[in-house]
Motif scaffolding. Structure first.
Motif, PDB file in Angstrom:
ATOM      1  N   THR A   1      -8.901   6.201 -29.316  1.00  0.00           N
ATOM      2  CA  THR A   1      -9.621   5.447 -28.302  1.00  0.00           C
ATOM      3  C   THR A   1      -8.877   4.126 -28.097  1.00  0.00           C
ATOM      4  O   THR A   1      -8.014   3.774 -28.913  1.00  0.00           O
ATOM      5  CB  THR A   1     -11.067   5.142 -28.740  1.00  0.00           C
TER       6      THR A   1
ATOM      7  N   LEU B   1     -10.538   7.403 -33.868  1.00  0.00           N
ATOM      8  CA  LEU B   1     -11.917   7.855 -34.020  1.00  0.00           C
ATOM      9  C   LEU B   1     -11.940   9.200 -34.741  1.00  0.00           C
ATOM     10  O   LEU B   1     -11.194  10.119 -34.386  1.00  0.00           O
ATOM     11  CB  LEU B   1     -12.582   7.984 -32.647  1.00  0.00           C
TER      12      LEU B   1
ATOM     13  N   THR C   1     -14.664  12.188 -35.958  1.00  0.00           N
ATOM     14  CA  THR C   1     -16.037  12.650 -35.745  1.00  0.00           C
ATOM     15  C   THR C   1     -16.287  13.968 -36.474  1.00  0.00           C
ATOM     16  O   THR C   1     -15.361  14.755 -36.730  1.00  0.00           O
ATOM     17  CB  THR C   1     -16.328  12.848 -34.248  1.00  0.00           C
TER      18      THR C   1
ATOM     19  N   THR D   1     -24.611  13.960 -37.526  1.00  0.00           N
ATOM     20  CA  THR D   1     -23.272  13.669 -37.017  1.00  0.00           C
ATOM     21  C   THR D   1     -22.744  12.424 -37.721  1.00  0.00           C
ATOM     22  O   THR D   1     -23.512  11.599 -38.213  1.00  0.00           O
ATOM     23  CB  THR D   1     -23.285  13.420 -35.493  1.00  0.00           C
TER      24      THR D   1
ATOM     25  N   ALA E   1     -19.447   9.444 -37.168  1.00  0.00           N
ATOM     26  CA  ALA E   1     -18.348   8.930 -36.351  1.00  0.00           C
ATOM     27  C   ALA E   1     -17.770   7.701 -37.037  1.00  0.00           C
ATOM     28  O   ALA E   1     -18.513   6.778 -37.390  1.00  0.00           O
ATOM     29  CB  ALA E   1     -18.830   8.577 -34.948  1.00  0.00           C
TER      30      ALA E   1
ATOM     31  N   ASP F   1     -26.746  11.170 -32.279  1.00  0.00           N
ATOM     32  CA  ASP F   1     -25.318  11.060 -31.975  1.00  0.00           C
ATOM     33  C   ASP F   1     -24.738   9.786 -32.588  1.00  0.00           C
ATOM     34  O   ASP F   1     -24.946   8.679 -32.076  1.00  0.00           O
ATOM     35  CB  ASP F   1     -25.125  11.062 -30.452  1.00  0.00           C
TER      36      ASP F   1
ATOM     37  N   THR G   1     -21.659   8.799 -32.684  1.00  0.00           N
ATOM     38  CA  THR G   1     -20.571   8.173 -31.927  1.00  0.00           C
ATOM     39  C   THR G   1     -21.071   7.002 -31.096  1.00  0.00           C
ATOM     40  O   THR G   1     -20.409   5.960 -30.999  1.00  0.00           O
ATOM     41  CB  THR G   1     -19.886   9.220 -31.022  1.00  0.00           C
TER      42      THR G   1
ATOM     43  N   THR H   1     -21.444   3.975 -33.455  1.00  0.00           N
ATOM     44  CA  THR H   1     -20.165   3.429 -33.922  1.00  0.00           C
ATOM     45  C   THR H   1     -19.443   2.661 -32.822  1.00  0.00           C
ATOM     46  O   THR H   1     -18.977   1.537 -33.035  1.00  0.00           O
ATOM     47  CB  THR H   1     -19.270   4.562 -34.447  1.00  0.00           C
TER      48      THR H   1
END
Length: 196
Positions: A145, A150, A152, A163, A165, A182, A184, A187
């Motif tokens: 990114t 990143l 995951t 999940t 991240a 989620d 992500t 984070t």
């Protein structure tokens, strides 16, 4: 008469020669004063990274969204072996637990099994290398990114779904673990709040 005229002349010459500075024939002329060499300019030491508290780890928009779902902040609840480290992986938790400069913030949805923790830690080269190896060994998917690398992972098991991240910059780690959510989003939001 001429003798009397010579005496004052001799006295005057002797007096004048006594006033003249004595010089030694072998004396070398003094060297010019040497210019002081400026010391090599060193770059200023980098500013220490100031980690946010749990009230400031997320953007106001994300906090409003979490509260809108009925979630509540538990603050920093990270303890050795007690979870709250932004990961469910024991190997990653061990690396993070050894880092002094860190913060971990937990949110829960009361009367449910859904909860999340986002952690931020300051990394040195050794801990960063160990963390990358642990993430790769645990099967995380890597991507890039604008903010950093990143990693995951999504896990669906019979009794739990979660999940994770993890965003790594050169000197910071942002990691979230989210059961039934989620990670992500958490984070990347925390990273956007802290990174320039």
């Amino acid at each position: 008469m001429r003798r009397w005229m010579l005496v004052p002349a001799v006295v005057i010459l002797l007096a004048l020669s006594g006033c003249a500075p004595e010089t030694e024939p072998d004396a070398e002329p003094s060297a010019e004063p040497s210019a002081i060499e400026p010391s090599a300019s060193s770059e200023p030491a980098p500013e220490p990274i100031v980690l946010p508290g749990c009230d400031d780890i997320y953007s106001p928009a994300l906090v409003a969204a979490l509260e809108g779902e009925g979630r509540t902040s538990e603050g920093d609840v990270s303890t050795p072996g007690g979870g709250g480290w932004g990961t469910f992986d024991v190997g990653i938790e061990t690396i993070l637990a050894a880092i002094d400069a860190r913060v971990s913030c937990t949110w829960i949805l009361p009367a449910s099994e859904s909860g999340s923790t986002t952690s931020i830690a300051v990394l040195d080269g050794v801990s960063r290398t160990a963390l990358i190896a642990a993430l790769a060994g645990a099967g995380f998917t890597a991507s890039t990114t604008p903010s950093g690398d990143l990693y995951t992972l999504a896990v669906e098991e019979e009794f739990i779904t979660y999940t994770e991240a993890h965003l790594l910059t050169s000197d910071l780690w942002f990691g979230s673990a989210y059961s039934f959510g989620d990670a992500t989003v958490l984070t990347l939001d925390a990273a956007a709040e802290l990174l320039p």
